[in-house]
Write a protein that holds these residues in place. Sequence first.
Motif, PDB file in Angstrom:
ATOM      1  N   GLN A 192       9.731 153.538 -36.368  1.00 33.93           N
ATOM      2  CA  GLN A 192      10.796 152.595 -36.021  1.00 33.93           C
ATOM      3  C   GLN A 192      10.808 152.296 -34.520  1.00 33.93           C
ATOM      4  OE1 GLN A 192      12.380 150.865 -38.080  1.00 33.93           O
ATOM      5  NE2 GLN A 192      13.018 151.984 -39.901  1.00 33.93           N
ATOM      6  N   THR A 208       8.867 151.203 -44.284  1.00 32.30           N
ATOM      7  CA  THR A 208       8.241 150.301 -43.307  1.00 32.30           C
ATOM      8  C   THR A 208       6.908 149.762 -43.811  1.00 32.30           C
ATOM      9  OG1 THR A 208       7.261 152.236 -42.213  1.00 32.30           O
ATOM     10  CG2 THR A 208       9.329 151.396 -41.296  1.00 32.30           C
ATOM     11  N   GLU A 229       5.905 146.434 -42.680  1.00 30.25           N
ATOM     12  CA  GLU A 229       6.044 146.194 -41.246  1.00 30.25           C
ATOM     13  C   GLU A 229       4.993 146.879 -40.392  1.00 30.25           C
ATOM     14  OE1 GLU A 229      10.408 146.029 -39.893  1.00 30.25           O
ATOM     15  OE2 GLU A 229      10.446 147.445 -41.578  1.00 30.25           O
TER      16      GLU A 229
END
Length: 266
Positions: free
Chosen positions: A101, A197, A200
Motif C-alpha cells: 500500500q 491489491t 494494482e
Amino acid sequence: MPSAKLSNINMYYEVHGAGEPLVLIQGLSLDSSAWADQISAFSQKYRVIVLDNRGVGQSDSPNIPYSTAMMADDIVELLKFLNIKNAHILGFSMGGTIAQQIALKYPEVVKSLILVATSAKFPARARYLTKLWLKMLEEQVSTETRLQEICLWVFTDEFLADEARVTAAVNLGLNHAHPQPTHGFVGQIAALLEHDTRDEIHRIYAPTLVLIGKDEIFIPLNFSEELAANIPNAELVISEKGGHNYWMEFPEIFNRAVMQFLAKVA
C-alpha cells in the motif's frame, strides 16, 4: 521511549544505525521487538527504523476496523515526522501488505521494496486460520495453547522437533511486556481479510525483492510468484530453508538475502 504523535494515533518507533533509511514492518500480532536479529545486522550499514503498527506493542490500539491502507498512512506519517523523504521498505506477512500500500499510495517514498512471505490477497487457508484464531479467543482457549498452535504454521519441522526452542518461543509470547489487546488483534485481522491489491500491483515500479522460505505453508509459494510476476521490477528469491517466520528461525540466511539486494539496488 520514542513515540510519534500522528494525526490518528501515537506510534512507537525506534531508530538504529546510520545511512540510508530502511523501514521494517512487522506482521500480525508482532511488534518491533521481534526484529532484534535484523536490527543488529542491518544497522551496521543502514539507518533502521522499526515501529509498532497500530493495534500492537506500545502504539495506540483504537477499537475500530483497520485497513492496510490506513496502516500505510501511519507509517508514511511517521517518516514525515522523522524528516525522511524516502526509504527502503521491508514488510513481513501483514507488514508486506502494508508495504504494498505504501508503494501504491506513496511511490515517491519507496527507494526499494522487500516483500517477505506475503500476498496481494490473503489466501483461503490463512483466512480460515485467522478466523479460527478469533474463535479460539472468543472461546477463551488459553494463550499458551494458541501460541503453540500458531507455531505449527510459522516454523519448520526442524524447529518444532526442538522442544526447548518451541518452549522459548511460546514463553516469549506469554511473557511479553506489552501483550496485544484483543481489539487490536481483531482490527489487524480485519485489515488482512480486506486487503486485495491484485489489480494494482502492476503499478509498483520500485525495485522489488520477493522473499519466501521453501517450507512456507501459511502463505504458499504461488502467492509470492504472483507478486513477482505482476510487479514489473521484481525478483523472487526462495530461501533454501525456512517457513513463514524464516527471518526469525534462520536470520543469517534472511539477512544475507536482504543485504545482497540492497547492495545491488544501491
